[in-house]
Scaffold this motif. Sequence first.
Motif, PDB file in Angstrom:
ATOM      1  N   ARG A 156      13.082 159.115  59.654  1.00 11.15           N
ATOM      2  CA  ARG A 156      12.908 158.819  61.082  1.00 11.15           C
ATOM      3  C   ARG A 156      14.030 159.377  61.928  1.00 11.15           C
ATOM      4  NH1 ARG A 156      12.107 152.506  61.446  1.00 11.15           N
ATOM      5  NH2 ARG A 156      12.905 152.953  63.499  1.00 11.15           N
ATOM      6  N   ALA A 157      15.275 159.331  61.436  1.00 16.58           N
ATOM      7  CA  ALA A 157      16.422 159.787  62.225  1.00 16.58           C
ATOM      8  C   ALA A 157      16.345 161.284  62.504  1.00 16.58           C
ATOM      9  CB  ALA A 157      17.722 159.446  61.510  1.00 16.58           C
ATOM     10  N   LEU A 158      15.906 162.053  61.526  1.00 15.97           N
ATOM     11  CA  LEU A 158      15.849 163.506  61.678  1.00 15.97           C
ATOM     12  C   LEU A 158      14.471 164.020  62.063  1.00 15.97           C
ATOM     13  CD1 LEU A 158      18.019 164.592  58.612  1.00 15.97           C
ATOM     14  CD2 LEU A 158      18.731 164.318  60.998  1.00 15.97           C
ATOM     15  N   GLY A 159      13.455 163.165  61.948  1.00 12.31           N
ATOM     16  CA  GLY A 159      12.100 163.574  62.279  1.00 12.31           C
ATOM     17  C   GLY A 159      11.516 164.589  61.310  1.00 12.31           C
ATOM     18  N   VAL A 160      11.910 164.480  60.031  1.00 17.30           N
ATOM     19  CA  VAL A 160      11.406 165.404  59.014  1.00 17.30           C
ATOM     20  C   VAL A 160      10.796 164.620  57.864  1.00 17.30           C
ATOM     21  CG1 VAL A 160      13.064 167.227  59.570  1.00 17.30           C
ATOM     22  CG2 VAL A 160      13.637 165.551  57.810  1.00 17.30           C
ATOM     23  N   GLU A 161       9.970 165.290  57.087  1.00 20.82           N
ATOM     24  CA  GLU A 161       9.381 164.673  55.899  1.00 20.82           C
ATOM     25  C   GLU A 161       9.771 165.473  54.667  1.00 20.82           C
ATOM     26  OE1 GLU A 161       4.954 164.215  54.492  1.00 20.82           O
ATOM     27  OE2 GLU A 161       5.460 162.658  55.950  1.00 20.82           O
ATOM     28  N   HIS A 162      10.199 164.774  53.641  1.00 20.00           N
ATOM     29  CA  HIS A 162      10.560 165.374  52.360  1.00 20.00           C
ATOM     30  C   HIS A 162       9.501 164.985  51.339  1.00 20.00           C
ATOM     31  CE1 HIS A 162      14.466 165.910  54.216  1.00 20.00           C
ATOM     32  NE2 HIS A 162      14.632 164.602  54.328  1.00 20.00           N
ATOM     33  N   THR A 163       9.130 165.909  50.483  1.00 20.32           N
ATOM     34  CA  THR A 163       8.210 165.619  49.389  1.00 20.32           C
ATOM     35  C   THR A 163       8.895 166.019  48.104  1.00 20.32           C
ATOM     36  OG1 THR A 163       6.290 166.028  50.797  1.00 20.32           O
ATOM     37  CG2 THR A 163       5.924 166.057  48.416  1.00 20.32           C
ATOM     38  N   LEU A 164       8.965 165.103  47.156  1.00 14.20           N
ATOM     39  CA  LEU A 164       9.652 165.370  45.902  1.00 14.20           C
ATOM     40  C   LEU A 164       8.938 164.713  44.741  1.00 14.20           C
ATOM     41  CD1 LEU A 164      12.531 162.904  45.555  1.00 14.20           C
ATOM     42  CD2 LEU A 164      11.687 163.367  47.831  1.00 14.20           C
ATOM     43  N   GLU A 165       9.264 165.159  43.560  1.00 11.16           N
ATOM     44  CA  GLU A 165       8.760 164.559  42.322  1.00 11.16           C
ATOM     45  C   GLU A 165       9.885 163.728  41.720  1.00 11.16           C
ATOM     46  OE1 GLU A 165       5.659 164.690  40.711  1.00 11.16           O
ATOM     47  OE2 GLU A 165       5.044 165.533  42.637  1.00 11.16           O
ATOM     48  N   VAL A 166       9.560 162.508  41.305  1.00 18.43           N
ATOM     49  CA  VAL A 166      10.566 161.613  40.731  1.00 18.43           C
ATOM     50  C   VAL A 166      10.033 161.043  39.427  1.00 18.43           C
ATOM     51  CG1 VAL A 166      11.945 159.535  41.089  1.00 18.43           C
ATOM     52  CG2 VAL A 166      11.440 161.036  43.032  1.00 18.43           C
ATOM     53  N   GLU A 167      10.855 161.129  38.404  1.00 19.03           N
ATOM     54  CA  GLU A 167      10.515 160.555  37.105  1.00 19.03           C
ATOM     55  C   GLU A 167      10.483 159.035  37.209  1.00 19.03           C
ATOM     56  OE1 GLU A 167       9.796 162.286  34.240  1.00 19.03           O
ATOM     57  OE2 GLU A 167       9.903 164.076  35.520  1.00 19.03           O
ATOM     58  N   ARG A 168       9.636 158.418  36.439  1.00 18.39           N
ATOM     59  CA  ARG A 168       9.451 156.966  36.422  1.00 18.39           C
ATOM     60  C   ARG A 168      10.745 156.202  36.121  1.00 18.39           C
ATOM     61  NH1 ARG A 168       5.369 153.343  35.715  1.00 18.39           N
ATOM     62  NH2 ARG A 168       5.819 151.550  34.411  1.00 18.39           N
ATOM     63  N   ASP A 169      11.635 156.796  35.333  1.00 11.89           N
ATOM     64  CA  ASP A 169      12.863 156.116  34.906  1.00 11.89           C
ATOM     65  C   ASP A 169      14.105 156.588  35.665  1.00 11.89           C
ATOM     66  OD1 ASP A 169      13.028 158.633  33.817  1.00 11.89           O
ATOM     67  OD2 ASP A 169      13.626 157.952  31.828  1.00 11.89           O
ATOM     68  N   ARG A 170      13.923 157.225  36.833  1.00  7.23           N
ATOM     69  CA  ARG A 170      15.050 157.713  37.633  1.00  7.23           C
ATOM     70  C   ARG A 170      15.027 157.056  39.013  1.00  7.23           C
ATOM     71  NH1 ARG A 170      19.073 160.998  37.205  1.00  7.23           N
ATOM     72  NH2 ARG A 170      18.443 162.233  38.979  1.00  7.23           N
ATOM     73  N   TYR A 171      16.222 156.765  39.519  1.00  7.43           N
ATOM     74  CA  TYR A 171      16.314 156.248  40.882  1.00  7.43           C
ATOM     75  C   TYR A 171      15.818 157.317  41.860  1.00  7.43           C
ATOM     76  CZ  TYR A 171      19.442 152.474  39.290  1.00  7.43           C
ATOM     77  OH  TYR A 171      19.983 151.380  38.677  1.00  7.43           O
ATOM     78  N   ILE A 172      15.131 156.880  42.889  1.00  7.13           N
ATOM     79  CA  ILE A 172      14.572 157.814  43.864  1.00  7.13           C
ATOM     80  C   ILE A 172      15.677 158.556  44.612  1.00  7.13           C
ATOM     81  CG2 ILE A 172      13.173 158.011  45.959  1.00  7.13           C
ATOM     82  CD1 ILE A 172      11.537 155.593  44.841  1.00  7.13           C
ATOM     83  N   LEU A 173      16.713 157.864  45.060  1.00  9.57           N
ATOM     84  CA  LEU A 173      17.795 158.517  45.803  1.00  9.57           C
ATOM     85  C   LEU A 173      18.476 159.594  44.958  1.00  9.57           C
ATOM     86  CD1 LEU A 173      19.606 158.775  48.314  1.00  9.57           C
ATOM     87  CD2 LEU A 173      21.088 157.042  47.285  1.00  9.57           C
ATOM     88  N   ALA A 174      18.822 159.287  43.727  1.00 10.63           N
ATOM     89  CA  ALA A 174      19.487 160.265  42.859  1.00 10.63           C
ATOM     90  C   ALA A 174      18.592 161.481  42.619  1.00 10.63           C
ATOM     91  CB  ALA A 174      19.879 159.621  41.529  1.00 10.63           C
TER      92      ALA A 174
END
Length: 122
Positions: free
Chosen positions: A12-30
């Motif tokens: 919301r702050a930057l007005g952009v959207e990120h799309t990423l793949e995240v493994e089930r056993d990994r933190y989303i931020l990392a």
Amino acid sequence: MKTSYTIKIHDRALGVEHTLEVERDRYILASAEDQGYKLPFLCRNGACTTCAVRVLSGEIYQPEAMGLSVELQRQGYALLCVSYPRSDLVVETQDEDEVYELQFGRYFGKGRVRVGLPLDED
């Protein structure tokens, strides 16, 4: 059972959207950082609300999110630093003050702290 999920993060702050793949056993931020995305964070321990998001769709698992009450978690808030995806997700970053007020505002009987106002004199 899937081992990775597609996460869409609307910043919301930057007005952009990120799309990423995240493994089930990994933190989303990392995972986001590993993929070159810069998202708000501070403590990385689930204790503050800097990395708070609102889950718009999907399922998230955050057993270490001590910075969010159970009630806020039920309302769809999550902390990306200690959250694991359990499905494809769409989330939206939140203003830290907004989440902090939701979390702790009821404890401040006089409302938000105001900076720069003179003290009452008796």
